[in-house]
Design an enzyme around this catalytic site. Structure first.
Site, mmCIF file in Angstrom:
data_model
loop_
_atom_site.group_PDB
_atom_site.id
_atom_site.type_symbol
_atom_site.label_atom_id
_atom_site.label_comp_id
_atom_site.label_asym_id
_atom_site.label_seq_id
_atom_site.Cartn_x
_atom_site.Cartn_y
_atom_site.Cartn_z
ATOM 1 N N SER A 238 0.851 -1.178 0.000
ATOM 2 C CA SER A 238 0.000 0.000 0.000
ATOM 3 C C SER A 238 0.890 1.232 0.000
ATOM 4 C CB SER A 238 -0.886 0.009 1.236
ATOM 5 O OG SER A 238 -0.104 0.285 2.374
ATOM 6 N N LYS A 239 0.255 2.378 -0.106
ATOM 7 C CA LYS A 239 0.990 3.644 -0.182
ATOM 8 C C LYS A 239 2.082 3.772 0.882
ATOM 9 C CE LYS A 239 -0.696 5.997 -3.590
ATOM 10 N NZ LYS A 239 -2.163 5.979 -3.671
ATOM 11 N N ARG A 240 1.786 3.233 2.048
ATOM 12 C CA ARG A 240 2.716 3.413 3.160
ATOM 13 C C ARG A 240 4.083 2.777 2.943
ATOM 14 N NH1 ARG A 240 0.875 3.479 9.101
ATOM 15 N NH2 ARG A 240 3.138 3.389 9.066
ATOM 16 N N HIS A 241 4.085 1.637 2.254
ATOM 17 C CA HIS A 241 5.343 0.926 2.184
ATOM 18 C C HIS A 241 5.571 0.237 0.858
ATOM 19 C CE1 HIS A 241 2.445 -1.768 4.436
ATOM 20 N NE2 HIS A 241 2.350 -2.060 3.158
ATOM 21 N N ARG A 244 4.679 2.957 -3.526
ATOM 22 C CA ARG A 244 5.041 4.252 -4.094
ATOM 23 C C ARG A 244 5.518 4.025 -5.512
ATOM 24 N NH1 ARG A 244 9.643 4.934 -0.861
ATOM 25 N NH2 ARG A 244 9.757 7.186 -1.025
#
Length: 466
Positions: A238-241, A244
């Site tokens: 996900s975006k967090r890890h 990106r």
RNA sequence: GCCCCCAUCGUCUAGCCAGGUCCAGGACACCGGCCUUUCACGCCGGCGGCAGGGGUUCAAAUCCCCUUGGGGGCGCCA
């Protein structure tokens, strides 16, 4: 052996992230290894979420990684007639039928079934209605719930699903666009794709696609479902890890070699070897060696791999990669040899190009600014005479490492100072920092003229303060 | 809920398919040490794992089964 054709089919609903990039890489490596071809196509039938900017950024990311393609990019939205042609064929042969159930009705039924603990599936309301095409009608594949749907996975061997697990799923939406499963099958078939290498989240989708192949009376390609890339916490990317954009890694100073190397090692290995050039990967990569279990993304390891490629790349390559990070300096004022020599002194110390740019700033400015703590600690009046003597030494002597070092040692002893104090004062004078490449290296690169100037400035600075 | 896939150090992995050479090898991270004018690099050493339980076998990390755990799918998303 027949030609190998693989494909990479991103949907332009987001940036290319690590998971997608690895799928692209494996398809690319497989094609290159076998002297085959890679087809690029955008699965953009979801008009709501597909964006042109994502097409651009995905293309940019693939190019940056060095993953080139031989055909395409195709866009599914430009191939609608083709899907309609095959859909008509299935309808006419009675292998598909039109359904007038609304989204809302279906949604309600699905929820009810889920609540009852049943597997949500289409209940066949329109199956025998004999409906023709029309406004608001979707086309469903007629699926016989008998026996098993089986396919051979290149990595896992035989995988089978009870046919009753699969319902009469939609292949053409009521707006005349194909759903994912249908478009994929038609595309892979018409593009001559021989090997479908994709994430194992598609395993459960595969029987549906097999059924479409069967209805069409065509031979399915070979499938290889590779394990997914998970985030550091073991959850889906996900975006967090890690979800990106690949381009963010580029902008943070990662080398494409490092990303490719790291991604290749995520789920694949070749003995104990850790570092691979792209050429080695092409030569050694075999889809059959890919692991079966999902891999977690580890930013620390990526960073370490990046550091490896930085210190093992030659200076002129690094210079070309480094330029975007050096925009604030007037590089034109320096010769390429000077810049390359400067890079040589920092490349074992930097883990990213961003770090490298910061580390070497003192080579690129006219005057350095002193680190405050360092200046208080090392620019004490005791070192003044030492700096004077070093300056005098450099003005007269040729620069030779052993000799210079001996001179510094002698100087320290003679003045009753610690060598460390003199060295740190020098370092500060030349770089403004308390941490830097070796003193001698720096002097050699900067050249006597700049060095003497900087020592003089330091002398003036210390005098002015004391 | 149902279906599918997976399971070696904290993480990525080698070994598994063709059981013995494995009291399980490498890498990252972490901790010591050496080198040293700083920081790195490099080198040496340490920590740490076959998810659990049953089988099969003279012998299992390797083969089989169950349990547990993780992931995925079940959309007029891809």
């Amino acid at each position: 052996m027949a030609e190998v054709i693989t494909r990479f089919p991103p949907s332009p609903t987001g940036h290319l992230h690590l998971g997608g990039a690895r799928t692209a890489l494996f398809n690319w490596l497989y094609a290159r290894h076998h002297g085959g071809r890679l087809v690029l196509r955008f699965e953009d039938t979801d008009r709501e979420r597909s964006k042109k900017e994502y097409v651009e950024s995905i293309l940019e990311a693939l190019k940056w990684l060095g993953l080139d393609w031989d055909e395409g990019p195709y866009f599914q939205t430009e191939r609608l007639e083709l899907y309609q042609k095959y859909a008509r064929k299935l309808f006419e042969e009675g292998k598909a039928y039109y359904c007038e159930c609304t989204k809302e009705e279906l949604e309600t039924k699905r929820k009810q079934m889920l609540e009852k603990g049943l597997k949500p599936r289409y209940d066949g309301t329109c199956r025998e209605k004999g409906l023709g095409p029309g406004e608001g009608r979707a086309l469903r594949l007629r699926v016989e719930a008998v026996g098993e749907v089986v396919f051979e996975d290149l990595l896992r061997g035989k995988i089978s699903f009870p046919a009753e697990e699969i319902d009469d799923f939609i292949i053409m939406r009521s707006d005349g666009t194909p759903t994912y499963h249908f478009a994929v099958v038609i595309d892979d078939f018409t593009m001559g794709v021989t090997h479908v290498i994709r994430g194992d989240d598609h395993i459960s989708n595969t029987p549906k696609q097999i059924l479409i192949y069967q209805a069409l009376g065509i031979e399915p390609p070979r499938f290889a479902h590779i394990p997914m890339v998970l985030g550091r916490d073991g959850a889906r990317l996900s975006k967090r890890h890690g979800a990106r954009s690949i381009l963010e890694y580029r902008d943070e100073g990662y080398l494409p070699e490092a990303l490719v190397n790291y991604l290749a090692k995520l789920g694949w290995g070749y003995g104990d070897q850790e570092y691979f050039t792209v050429e080695e990967l092409i030569k050694l990569f075999d889809i059959k060696d890919v692991n079966l279990s999902p891999a977690r993304f580890d930013p620390d390891k990526l960073l370490a791999v990046n550091a490896y490629w930085i210190r093992n790349s030659d200076a002129s390559y690094l210079l070309s990669q480094l330029k975007p990070f050096l925009k604030e300096y007037e590089l034109d004022k320096f010769s390429e040899d000077y810049l390359k020599a400067a890079i040589e002194t920092v490349k074992t110390r930097a883990k990213t190009l961003v770090e490298m740019a910061k580390m070497m700033d003192f080579y690129l400015v006219e005057e350095v600014e002193y680190d405050e703590k360092g200046e208080k600690k090392f620019f004490v009046k005791e070192v003044l005479p030492a700096l004077e003597k070093i300056k005098a030494y450099l003005e007269e002597k040729e620069l030779e490492e052993k000799e210079f070092e001996a001179f510094l040692r002698g100087l320290a002893e003679e003045m009753g100072l610690k060598l460390k104090l003199i060295a740190q004062a020098m370092r500060l004078a030349l770089t403004g920092k308390t941490v830097s490449p070796g003193l001698f290296e720096i002097i050699k690169v900067l050249g006597k003229e700049r060095v003497i100037k900087r020592i003089q400035k330091a002398i003036n600075f210390i005098k002015a303060r004391n």
